[in-house]
Design an enzyme around this catalytic site. Structure first.
Site, PDB file in Angstrom:
ATOM      1  N   TYR A  66       2.556   7.451   6.340  1.00  0.00           N
ATOM      2  CA  TYR A  66       2.056   6.259   7.016  1.00  0.00           C
ATOM      3  C   TYR A  66       2.756   6.529   8.451  1.00  0.00           C
ATOM      4  O   TYR A  66       4.029   7.431   8.872  1.00  0.00           O
ATOM      5  CB  TYR A  66       2.812   5.178   6.662  1.00  0.00           C
ATOM      6  CG  TYR A  66       2.205   4.546   5.220  1.00  0.00           C
ATOM      7  CD1 TYR A  66       0.944   4.924   4.914  1.00  0.00           C
ATOM      8  CD2 TYR A  66       2.941   3.415   4.537  1.00  0.00           C
ATOM      9  CE1 TYR A  66       0.348   4.568   3.714  1.00  0.00           C
ATOM     10  CE2 TYR A  66       2.171   2.975   3.436  1.00  0.00           C
ATOM     11  CZ  TYR A  66       1.057   3.447   3.102  1.00  0.00           C
ATOM     12  OH  TYR A  66       0.455   2.843   1.904  1.00  0.00           O
TER      13      TYR A  66
ATOM     14  N   LEU B 274     -11.574 -10.000   5.138  1.00  0.00           N
ATOM     15  CA  LEU B 274     -12.658 -10.655   4.408  1.00  0.00           C
ATOM     16  C   LEU B 274     -12.311 -11.983   3.804  1.00  0.00           C
ATOM     17  O   LEU B 274     -12.904 -12.986   3.884  1.00  0.00           O
ATOM     18  CB  LEU B 274     -13.427  -9.800   3.587  1.00  0.00           C
ATOM     19  CG  LEU B 274     -14.918 -10.285   3.357  1.00  0.00           C
ATOM     20  CD1 LEU B 274     -15.842  -9.966   4.421  1.00  0.00           C
ATOM     21  CD2 LEU B 274     -15.511  -9.441   2.273  1.00  0.00           C
TER      22      LEU B 274
ATOM     23  N   GLY C  96      -9.390 -13.808   4.554  1.00  0.00           N
ATOM     24  CA  GLY C  96      -8.265 -14.535   5.305  1.00  0.00           C
ATOM     25  C   GLY C  96      -8.836 -15.525   6.016  1.00  0.00           C
ATOM     26  O   GLY C  96      -8.368 -15.764   7.261  1.00  0.00           O
TER      27      GLY C  96
END
Length: 329
Positions: free
Chosen positions: A53, A221, A223
């Site tokens: 990350y 999608l 939210g």
């Protein structure tokens, strides 16, 4: 905050997992620290990250941000169940040098020491395999993990993105060696993507792994993307734009948002609350970019979805059903 056991272990974890993938690439260090403080204050004790990350030239940056937060003291490290991952290539300056990725004993040893340094801690609570390594036998992987456990560098091992048969292979091999095996599986699972119900989740339940869904809003999608688009012209991000180009998907999402509105609820919170009702799920990963997004996610834990609403959600987003009936008889 509510807590539960992580799979078959005695470890108690919060029913929401703080995902840190945005720390560094999208959220600066100071804001990331505030989000972690807010999460801890809300009772979230399960923090998830990965060595890659930060991505690209900045891979490792997210672990560094967690490390500087732990270094502030105040009991931060002792209160957190810390999970990170190994698999991705960590070669410096974009190099793809041999043995700097995947799950060989050489890379596992190198990667855990590097993560510990970045995280400024002496141990990792849950060390997760970020992907399957088709060329490294589980005998080698578990031998490397056993050494790390004996050294006190890690406590548990988990998986991410494993199919059901690999969960079985991993834990059968561990059992033959007298080991605990995998204790958790992170998988893509949400209302719009339910294929994990076919084999991954049943395998996790059979072997006593806690299921940790990632992308609980399916890339935005779930939210409230259509309502935001209609109200203020905000364009969808993540995987949502491509998905919404399909009229069938757009109609499905519209039905979802209409059902949520009917119950006076918010789409993102409903998507999280639905996952918390699913068998085998320990808690979904939420990856906030802001403190406000985290606060909204925390509200989902207390949300009690009515039975008729759960039925409606299942009608809008029907799951595939169990294996083998999902594809045979």
């Amino acid at each position: 905050m509510e807590y539960t056991q992580l799979g078959r272990t005695g470890l108690k974890v919060s029913r929401l997992v703080l995902g840190t993938m945005n720390f560094g690439p999208q959220t600066d260090e100071a804001t990331s620290h505030r989000i972690m403080d807010t999460a801890l204050a809300a009772g979230i004790n399960y923090f998830d990250t990965a060595n890659v990350y930060g991505w690209g030239d900045n891979k490792g940056r997210t672990e560094e941000i967690l490390g500087t937060w732990f270094a502030q003291g105040g009991g931060r490290r002792d209160k957190v169940v810390l999970a990170t991952k190994v698999y991705g290539n960590m070669g410096a300056d974009g190099e793809t040098w041999p043995n700097h990725d995947k799950l060989s004993a050489v890379n596992i040893r190198r990667a855990v020491d590097a993560s510990l340094k970045r995280l400024q801690t002496d141990h990792i609570d849950i060390y997760q395999f970020h992907h399957v390594d088709r060329r490294t036998p589980f005998e080698e992987i578990w031998q490397a993990i056993d050494v790390l456990i004996q050294q006190g560098k890690i406590l548990y091992a988990g998986s991410s993105n494993f199919p059901g048969y690999k969960i079985a292979q991993a834990n059968e091999t561990a059992a033959r060696r007298g080991g605990l095996g995998l204790v958790s599986e992170q998988c893509l699972y949400n209302l719009a993507e339910r294929r994990a119900e076919m084999e991954i989740i049943p395998a996790a339940q059979e072997y006593g792994l806690g299921v940790i869904p990632w992308s609980p809003l399916h890339g935005g999608l779930l939210g409230g993307v259509l309502k935001k688009e209609a109200q203020d012209g905000r364009r969808a991000s993540g995987r949502a734009p491509d998905a919404l180009n399909d009229p069938a998907v757009r109609a499905q999402v519209q039905s979802y948002e209409d059902a949520v509105d009917k119950h006076g609820l918010r789409p993102g919170e409903v998507a999280l609350a639905w996952l918390l009702t699913r068998p085998g799920v320990t808690g979904p990963i939420v990856g906030p970019r802001t403190e406000a997004q985290l606060t909204s996610a925390v509200d989902a834990v207390a949300l009690d979805l009515p039975e008729d609403f759960l039925t409606t959600l299942n009608e809008i987003f029907p799951g595939p059903g169990p294996s083998p009936e999902a594809f045979a008889w």
